[in-house]
Design a protein around this motif. Structure first.
Motif, PDB file in Angstrom:
ATOM      1  N   LEU A  42       1.878 -12.636  -0.461  1.00  0.00           N
ATOM      2  CA  LEU A  42       1.303 -11.575   0.341  1.00  0.00           C
ATOM      3  C   LEU A  42      -0.149 -11.278   0.561  1.00  0.00           C
ATOM      4  N   SER A  43      -0.532  -9.857   0.499  1.00  0.00           N
ATOM      5  CA  SER A  43      -1.851  -9.882   0.607  1.00  0.00           C
ATOM      6  C   SER A  43      -2.269  -8.788   0.838  1.00  0.00           C
ATOM      7  N   VAL A  44      -2.862  -7.949   0.152  1.00  0.00           N
ATOM      8  CA  VAL A  44      -2.859  -6.267  -0.044  1.00  0.00           C
ATOM      9  C   VAL A  44      -4.425  -6.105   0.717  1.00  0.00           C
ATOM     10  N   GLY A  45      -4.222  -4.912   1.164  1.00  0.00           N
ATOM     11  CA  GLY A  45      -6.224  -4.601   2.018  1.00  0.00           C
ATOM     12  C   GLY A  45      -5.790  -3.375   2.890  1.00  0.00           C
ATOM     13  N   GLY A  46      -6.709  -2.646   2.948  1.00  0.00           N
ATOM     14  CA  GLY A  46      -6.445  -1.482   3.283  1.00  0.00           C
ATOM     15  C   GLY A  46      -5.901  -0.129   2.978  1.00  0.00           C
ATOM     16  N   GLY A  47      -5.174   0.824   3.202  1.00  0.00           N
ATOM     17  CA  GLY A  47      -4.674   1.721   2.851  1.00  0.00           C
ATOM     18  C   GLY A  47      -4.174   2.319   3.216  1.00  0.00           C
ATOM     19  N   GLY A  48      -3.420   3.626   2.965  1.00  0.00           N
ATOM     20  CA  GLY A  48      -3.104   5.265   3.829  1.00  0.00           C
ATOM     21  C   GLY A  48      -2.458   6.382   2.573  1.00  0.00           C
ATOM     22  N   PHE A  49      -1.541   7.211   2.959  1.00  0.00           N
ATOM     23  CA  PHE A  49      -1.444   7.934   1.930  1.00  0.00           C
ATOM     24  C   PHE A  49      -0.536   8.593   2.731  1.00  0.00           C
ATOM     25  N   PHE A  50       0.954   9.386   2.409  1.00  0.00           N
ATOM     26  CA  PHE A  50       1.652   9.717   2.332  1.00  0.00           C
ATOM     27  C   PHE A  50       2.114  11.063   2.812  1.00  0.00           C
ATOM     28  N   GLY A  51       2.562  11.996   3.349  1.00  0.00           N
ATOM     29  CA  GLY A  51       2.232  13.482   3.674  1.00  0.00           C
ATOM     30  C   GLY A  51       1.526  14.168   4.210  1.00  0.00           C
TER      31      GLY A  51
ATOM     32  N   PRO B 255      -1.803  15.008   6.413  1.00  0.00           N
ATOM     33  CA  PRO B 255      -3.096  14.473   6.309  1.00  0.00           C
ATOM     34  C   PRO B 255      -3.887  15.753   5.590  1.00  0.00           C
ATOM     35  N   ALA B 256      -3.339  17.180   5.934  1.00  0.00           N
ATOM     36  CA  ALA B 256      -4.198  17.993   4.384  1.00  0.00           C
ATOM     37  C   ALA B 256      -4.172  18.185   3.271  1.00  0.00           C
ATOM     38  N   HIS B 257      -2.854  17.707   2.989  1.00  0.00           N
ATOM     39  CA  HIS B 257      -2.361  17.426   1.770  1.00  0.00           C
ATOM     40  C   HIS B 257      -1.618  16.612   1.827  1.00  0.00           C
ATOM     41  N   PRO B 258      -1.576  15.469   2.025  1.00  0.00           N
ATOM     42  CA  PRO B 258      -1.667  13.821   0.978  1.00  0.00           C
ATOM     43  C   PRO B 258      -0.854  14.067  -0.280  1.00  0.00           C
ATOM     44  N   ARG B 259       0.399  13.418  -0.555  1.00  0.00           N
ATOM     45  CA  ARG B 259       0.657  13.468  -2.151  1.00  0.00           C
ATOM     46  C   ARG B 259       0.692  12.078  -2.274  1.00  0.00           C
ATOM     47  N   VAL B 260       0.732  10.646  -2.166  1.00  0.00           N
ATOM     48  CA  VAL B 260       1.017   9.647  -3.005  1.00  0.00           C
ATOM     49  C   VAL B 260      -0.653   8.528  -1.915  1.00  0.00           C
ATOM     50  N   LEU B 261      -1.559   7.739  -2.460  1.00  0.00           N
ATOM     51  CA  LEU B 261      -2.538   6.945  -1.831  1.00  0.00           C
ATOM     52  C   LEU B 261      -2.306   5.239  -2.280  1.00  0.00           C
TER      53      LEU B 261
ATOM     54  N   SER C 214       2.377  19.599  -6.422  1.00  0.00           N
ATOM     55  CA  SER C 214       2.819  19.364  -5.555  1.00  0.00           C
ATOM     56  C   SER C 214       2.673  19.681  -4.228  1.00  0.00           C
ATOM     57  N   ARG C 215       1.625  20.170  -3.653  1.00  0.00           N
ATOM     58  CA  ARG C 215       0.868  20.516  -2.090  1.00  0.00           C
ATOM     59  C   ARG C 215      -0.173  19.313  -2.306  1.00  0.00           C
ATOM     60  N   GLY C 216      -0.415  18.720  -3.301  1.00  0.00           N
ATOM     61  CA  GLY C 216      -0.759  17.198  -2.716  1.00  0.00           C
ATOM     62  C   GLY C 216      -2.628  17.388  -2.788  1.00  0.00           C
ATOM     63  N   ASP C 217      -2.975  16.423  -2.304  1.00  0.00           N
ATOM     64  CA  ASP C 217      -4.719  16.556  -2.783  1.00  0.00           C
ATOM     65  C   ASP C 217      -5.405  15.941  -1.344  1.00  0.00           C
ATOM     66  N   PRO C 218      -5.963  17.231  -1.272  1.00  0.00           N
ATOM     67  CA  PRO C 218      -6.746  16.287   0.131  1.00  0.00           C
ATOM     68  C   PRO C 218      -7.579  14.934   0.402  1.00  0.00           C
ATOM     69  N   ALA C 219      -8.313  15.240  -1.596  1.00  0.00           N
ATOM     70  CA  ALA C 219      -9.146  14.301  -1.973  1.00  0.00           C
ATOM     71  C   ALA C 219      -8.585  12.627  -1.222  1.00  0.00           C
ATOM     72  N   LEU C 220      -7.345  12.521  -1.752  1.00  0.00           N
ATOM     73  CA  LEU C 220      -6.608  10.767  -1.214  1.00  0.00           C
ATOM     74  C   LEU C 220      -7.170  10.927   0.513  1.00  0.00           C
ATOM     75  N   ALA C 221      -7.331  11.756   1.379  1.00  0.00           N
ATOM     76  CA  ALA C 221      -7.215  11.422   2.460  1.00  0.00           C
ATOM     77  C   ALA C 221      -8.280  10.362   2.493  1.00  0.00           C
ATOM     78  N   ASP C 222      -9.111  11.201   2.029  1.00  0.00           N
ATOM     79  CA  ASP C 222     -10.634  10.507   1.864  1.00  0.00           C
ATOM     80  C   ASP C 222     -10.845   8.779   1.289  1.00  0.00           C
ATOM     81  N   CYS C 223      -9.700   8.964  -0.024  1.00  0.00           N
ATOM     82  CA  CYS C 223      -9.909   8.142  -0.269  1.00  0.00           C
ATOM     83  C   CYS C 223      -9.271   6.787   0.576  1.00  0.00           C
ATOM     84  N   ALA C 224      -8.076   7.426   0.780  1.00  0.00           N
ATOM     85  CA  ALA C 224      -7.605   6.443   2.157  1.00  0.00           C
ATOM     86  C   ALA C 224      -8.678   5.612   3.112  1.00  0.00           C
TER      87      ALA C 224
END
Length: 182
Positions: free
Chosen positions: A73-82, A84-90, A136-146
């Motif tokens: 396997l390889s790992v790279g890139g990414g995204g989030f669940f939730g 866009p304004a309130h992602p819960r998981v990076l 519980s409402r998410g963290d918009p900063a996770l979208a920036d991280c993605a």
């Protein structure tokens, strides 16, 4: 015991992911990032299981190993669940022989089903969880991280086993290692 099955990604890839998460923490200081020892790809979460069930789990899981050959396997890139304004998981994207990983996950789930364990999701989605929102409402900063993960490449991992882990107060203790030998 709180148990789950997973594959690990090796020290090189885990070190690269840990370095990347250090940089991501600056972008999302309120998020709860995974500890380096917690970097793994969960196959099936079993939940609370009595220790007396370990022999039955071993009998169900060991035959799965002989059905699967090692894979990469390889790992790279990414995204989030939730939303866009309130992602819960990076998460980071898992690539490579994802079909082999999905087949392994399906056989682990099938092997454990007679013992009363069921997969939480209809279809397995391979991803490496990096962080979760504390609120519980998410963290918009996770979208920036993605967005900052686009184009990243953390290398390859040779998967030659899966592990039954016990999660105990932030520690992950291997209870059973099943080699892939097909």
């Amino acid at each position: 015991m709180r148990l789950f099955t997973a594959v690990t990604l090796g020290t090189d890839l885990e070190a690269r992911a840990t370095d990347a998460m250090r940089a991501l923490r600056v972008r999302a200081p309120r998020a709860r990032f995974v500890q380096p020892e917690g970097l793994h790809l969960t196959l099936l979460f079993l939940g609370e299981v009595p220790e007396s069930s370990l022999d039955a789990l071993r009998e169900a899981l060991e035959p799965v190993g002989v059905m699967h050959a090692p894979f990469t396997l390889s790992v790279g890139g990414g995204g989030f669940f939730g939303p866009p304004a309130h992602p819960r998981v990076l998460w980071a994207d898992v690539r490579g022989d994802v079909a082999a990983l999905k087949a392994l996950q399906a056989d682990v789930a099938q092997g454990l089903e007679p013992l009363g364990f069921k997969s939480e999701h209809a279809e397995y989605t391979a991803h490496l969880t990096l962080a979760r929102a504390r609120e519980s409402r998410g963290d918009p900063a996770l979208a920036d991280c993605a967005r900052s993960l686009v184009g990243s490449d953390w290398g390859h991992a040779h998967v030659d086993r899966f592990i039954l882990f016990e999660s105990r107060t932030g520690q992950y203790l291997p209870r059973l290692e099943v080699p892939l030998t097909a």
